[in-house]
Design a protein around this motif. Structure first.
Motif, PDB file in Angstrom:
ATOM      1  N   VAL A  77      10.175 -39.224  10.636  1.00  0.00           N
ATOM      2  CA  VAL A  77      11.381 -39.966  11.020  1.00  0.00           C
ATOM      3  C   VAL A  77      11.518 -41.223  10.162  1.00  0.00           C
ATOM      4  O   VAL A  77      12.614 -41.550   9.695  1.00  0.00           O
ATOM      5  N   ASN A  78      10.416 -41.920   9.936  1.00  0.00           N
ATOM      6  CA  ASN A  78      10.456 -43.147   9.136  1.00  0.00           C
ATOM      7  C   ASN A  78      10.925 -42.882   7.708  1.00  0.00           C
ATOM      8  O   ASN A  78      11.731 -43.642   7.162  1.00  0.00           O
ATOM      9  N   VAL A  79      10.446 -41.799   7.105  1.00  0.00           N
ATOM     10  CA  VAL A  79      10.867 -41.464   5.739  1.00  0.00           C
ATOM     11  C   VAL A  79      12.357 -41.138   5.715  1.00  0.00           C
ATOM     12  O   VAL A  79      13.089 -41.601   4.834  1.00  0.00           O
ATOM     13  N   SER A  80      12.830 -40.367   6.675  1.00  0.00           N
ATOM     14  CA  SER A  80      14.264 -40.044   6.744  1.00  0.00           C
ATOM     15  C   SER A  80      15.098 -41.302   6.882  1.00  0.00           C
ATOM     16  O   SER A  80      16.149 -41.440   6.252  1.00  0.00           O
ATOM     17  N   SER A  81      14.638 -42.221   7.692  1.00  0.00           N
ATOM     18  CA  SER A  81      15.362 -43.476   7.888  1.00  0.00           C
ATOM     19  C   SER A  81      15.426 -44.283   6.595  1.00  0.00           C
ATOM     20  O   SER A  81      16.484 -44.823   6.242  1.00  0.00           O
ATOM     21  N   ARG A  82      14.315 -44.343   5.885  1.00  0.00           N
ATOM     22  CA  ARG A  82      14.312 -45.066   4.605  1.00  0.00           C
ATOM     23  C   ARG A  82      15.212 -44.375   3.586  1.00  0.00           C
ATOM     24  O   ARG A  82      15.879 -45.023   2.784  1.00  0.00           O
ATOM     25  N   MET A  83      15.249 -43.056   3.620  1.00  0.00           N
ATOM     26  CA  MET A  83      16.123 -42.321   2.707  1.00  0.00           C
ATOM     27  C   MET A  83      17.577 -42.652   2.996  1.00  0.00           C
ATOM     28  O   MET A  83      18.376 -42.815   2.070  1.00  0.00           O
ATOM     29  N   ASP A  84      17.906 -42.765   4.253  1.00  0.00           N
ATOM     30  CA  ASP A  84      19.273 -43.124   4.624  1.00  0.00           C
ATOM     31  C   ASP A  84      19.599 -44.531   4.141  1.00  0.00           C
ATOM     32  O   ASP A  84      20.652 -44.772   3.562  1.00  0.00           O
ATOM     33  N   SER A  85      18.697 -45.459   4.340  1.00  0.00           N
ATOM     34  CA  SER A  85      18.985 -46.855   3.988  1.00  0.00           C
ATOM     35  C   SER A  85      18.981 -47.099   2.485  1.00  0.00           C
ATOM     36  O   SER A  85      19.594 -48.055   2.012  1.00  0.00           O
ATOM     37  N   THR A  86      18.312 -46.258   1.707  1.00  0.00           N
ATOM     38  CA  THR A  86      18.279 -46.447   0.256  1.00  0.00           C
ATOM     39  C   THR A  86      19.079 -45.387  -0.489  1.00  0.00           C
ATOM     40  O   THR A  86      19.119 -45.387  -1.712  1.00  0.00           O
ATOM     41  N   GLY A  87      19.726 -44.496   0.252  1.00  0.00           N
ATOM     42  CA  GLY A  87      20.441 -43.393  -0.365  1.00  0.00           C
ATOM     43  C   GLY A  87      21.757 -43.798  -1.010  1.00  0.00           C
ATOM     44  O   GLY A  87      22.202 -44.939  -0.921  1.00  0.00           O
ATOM     45  N   VAL A  88      22.367 -42.836  -1.654  1.00  0.00           N
ATOM     46  CA  VAL A  88      23.647 -43.019  -2.328  1.00  0.00           C
ATOM     47  C   VAL A  88      24.761 -42.633  -1.347  1.00  0.00           C
ATOM     48  O   VAL A  88      24.683 -41.574  -0.721  1.00  0.00           O
ATOM     49  N   PRO A  89      25.798 -43.481  -1.225  1.00  0.00           N
ATOM     50  CA  PRO A  89      26.899 -43.144  -0.317  1.00  0.00           C
ATOM     51  C   PRO A  89      27.521 -41.785  -0.662  1.00  0.00           C
ATOM     52  O   PRO A  89      27.626 -41.413  -1.833  1.00  0.00           O
ATOM     53  N   ASP A  90      27.896 -41.063   0.380  1.00  0.00           N
ATOM     54  CA  ASP A  90      28.535 -39.753   0.269  1.00  0.00           C
ATOM     55  C   ASP A  90      27.628 -38.694  -0.346  1.00  0.00           C
ATOM     56  O   ASP A  90      28.086 -37.729  -0.943  1.00  0.00           O
ATOM     57  N   ARG A  91      26.340 -38.872  -0.182  1.00  0.00           N
ATOM     58  CA  ARG A  91      25.356 -37.909  -0.668  1.00  0.00           C
ATOM     59  C   ARG A  91      24.338 -37.615   0.426  1.00  0.00           C
ATOM     60  O   ARG A  91      24.105 -38.431   1.309  1.00  0.00           O
ATOM     61  N   ILE A  92      23.711 -36.430   0.310  1.00  0.00           N
ATOM     62  CA  ILE A  92      22.625 -36.049   1.206  1.00  0.00           C
ATOM     63  C   ILE A  92      21.348 -36.046   0.373  1.00  0.00           C
ATOM     64  O   ILE A  92      21.231 -35.302  -0.591  1.00  0.00           O
ATOM     65  N   GLN A  93      20.420 -36.899   0.737  1.00  0.00           N
ATOM     66  CA  GLN A  93      19.153 -37.002   0.027  1.00  0.00           C
ATOM     67  C   GLN A  93      18.112 -36.192   0.798  1.00  0.00           C
ATOM     68  O   GLN A  93      18.031 -36.267   2.023  1.00  0.00           O
ATOM     69  N   VAL A  94      17.314 -35.399   0.077  1.00  0.00           N
ATOM     70  CA  VAL A  94      16.275 -34.590   0.713  1.00  0.00           C
ATOM     71  C   VAL A  94      14.938 -34.836   0.029  1.00  0.00           C
ATOM     72  O   VAL A  94      14.889 -35.197  -1.147  1.00  0.00           O
ATOM     73  N   THR A  95      13.854 -34.630   0.772  1.00  0.00           N
ATOM     74  CA  THR A  95      12.512 -34.736   0.192  1.00  0.00           C
ATOM     75  C   THR A  95      12.232 -33.484  -0.637  1.00  0.00           C
ATOM     76  O   THR A  95      12.927 -32.466  -0.505  1.00  0.00           O
ATOM     77  N   SER A  96      11.213 -33.536  -1.469  1.00  0.00           N
ATOM     78  CA  SER A  96      10.889 -32.384  -2.321  1.00  0.00           C
ATOM     79  C   SER A  96      10.479 -31.168  -1.487  1.00  0.00           C
ATOM     80  O   SER A  96      10.818 -30.034  -1.838  1.00  0.00           O
ATOM     81  N   ASP A  97       9.761 -31.370  -0.386  1.00  0.00           N
ATOM     82  CA  ASP A  97       9.377 -30.245   0.481  1.00  0.00           C
ATOM     83  C   ASP A  97      10.608 -29.556   1.055  1.00  0.00           C
ATOM     84  O   ASP A  97      10.693 -28.330   1.083  1.00  0.00           O
ATOM     85  N   LEU A  98      11.552 -30.346   1.515  1.00  0.00           N
ATOM     86  CA  LEU A  98      12.772 -29.789   2.089  1.00  0.00           C
ATOM     87  C   LEU A  98      13.599 -29.104   0.999  1.00  0.00           C
ATOM     88  O   LEU A  98      14.168 -28.031   1.221  1.00  0.00           O
ATOM     89  N   TYR A  99      13.638 -29.707  -0.171  1.00  0.00           N
ATOM     90  CA  TYR A  99      14.371 -29.116  -1.286  1.00  0.00           C
ATOM     91  C   TYR A  99      13.847 -27.711  -1.597  1.00  0.00           C
ATOM     92  O   TYR A  99      14.625 -26.784  -1.827  1.00  0.00           O
ATOM     93  N   GLN A 100      12.536 -27.544  -1.611  1.00  0.00           N
ATOM     94  CA  GLN A 100      11.942 -26.246  -1.920  1.00  0.00           C
ATOM     95  C   GLN A 100      12.363 -25.185  -0.912  1.00  0.00           C
ATOM     96  O   GLN A 100      12.678 -24.049  -1.281  1.00  0.00           O
ATOM     97  N   VAL A 101      12.379 -25.550   0.368  1.00  0.00           N
ATOM     98  CA  VAL A 101      12.801 -24.602   1.408  1.00  0.00           C
ATOM     99  C   VAL A 101      14.275 -24.250   1.228  1.00  0.00           C
ATOM    100  O   VAL A 101      14.651 -23.076   1.278  1.00  0.00           O
ATOM    101  N   LEU A 102      15.112 -25.249   0.993  1.00  0.00           N
ATOM    102  CA  LEU A 102      16.544 -25.000   0.869  1.00  0.00           C
ATOM    103  C   LEU A 102      16.875 -24.258  -0.433  1.00  0.00           C
ATOM    104  O   LEU A 102      17.740 -23.370  -0.439  1.00  0.00           O
ATOM    105  N   ALA A 103      16.199 -24.581  -1.516  1.00  0.00           N
ATOM    106  CA  ALA A 103      16.444 -23.884  -2.796  1.00  0.00           C
ATOM    107  C   ALA A 103      16.101 -22.402  -2.674  1.00  0.00           C
ATOM    108  O   ALA A 103      16.813 -21.554  -3.212  1.00  0.00           O
ATOM    109  N   ALA A 104      15.037 -22.091  -1.942  1.00  0.00           N
ATOM    110  CA  ALA A 104      14.653 -20.690  -1.736  1.00  0.00           C
ATOM    111  C   ALA A 104      15.706 -19.930  -0.926  1.00  0.00           C
ATOM    112  O   ALA A 104      15.802 -18.711  -1.019  1.00  0.00           O
TER     113      ALA A 104
END
Length: 105
Positions: free
Chosen positions: A74-101
Motif C-alpha cells: 500500500v505504501n509503494v502504491s501511495s508513493r507512486m500516486d504522489s510522484t506519478g505523472v498526471p493522467d497516467r497509470i504507473q505500475v511496478t515492474s512485477d505488476l507490469y510483467q503480469v499485465l504484459a503477459a
C-alpha cells in the motif's frame, strides 16, 4: 484506494484475473475522468499507482469502525500516486510483467 483479490473468492493465484480487473478498473477511471472533463468544462487530473503484494487488513476505530489495509504494498502504491505523472497509470515492474503477459500495453 482500491484493492482486488483480498479474499479467497476474489484472489486468482494462477490466472491473476484479479490483477487484470484492477488494471481495467484503473483504465475505466481514467476514461471516466476524460468524460467528466469534456462535459463539465473542467480539467481535473488523476494519477494512479498500481502495485501487487501482501497486505494486512482489519477494522479500526471504536466510534466509526472502518475497514482498511496496510503494508509496504500500500505504501509503494501511495508513493507512486504522489510522484506519478498526471493522467497516467504507473505500475511496478512485477505488476507490469503480469499485465504484459496478458496483452496489456
Amino acid at each position: 484506494m482500491a484493492a482486488s483479490g483480498l479474499n479467497a473468492s476474489t484472489y486468482d493465484r494462477e490466472g491473476r484475473s484479479h490483477i487484470a480487473a484492477l488494471a481495467d478498473y484503473a483504465m475505466h477511471l481514467m476514461e471516466q475522468m476524460k468524460y467528466i472533463n469534456e462535459h463539465s468544462f473542467n480539467n481535473f487530473q488523476m494519477k494512479i499507482g498500481l502495485n501487487m503484494g501482501p497486505v494486512v487488513a482489519g477494522v479500526i476505530g471504536a466510534r466509526k469502525p472502518q475497514y482498511d489495509i496496510w503494508g509496504n504494498t500500500v505504501n509503494v502504491s501511495s508513493r507512486m500516486d504522489s510522484t506519478g505523472v498526471p493522467d497516467r497509470i504507473q505500475v511496478t515492474s512485477d505488476l507490469y510483467q503480469v499485465l504484459a503477459a496478458k496483452g496489456y500495453v
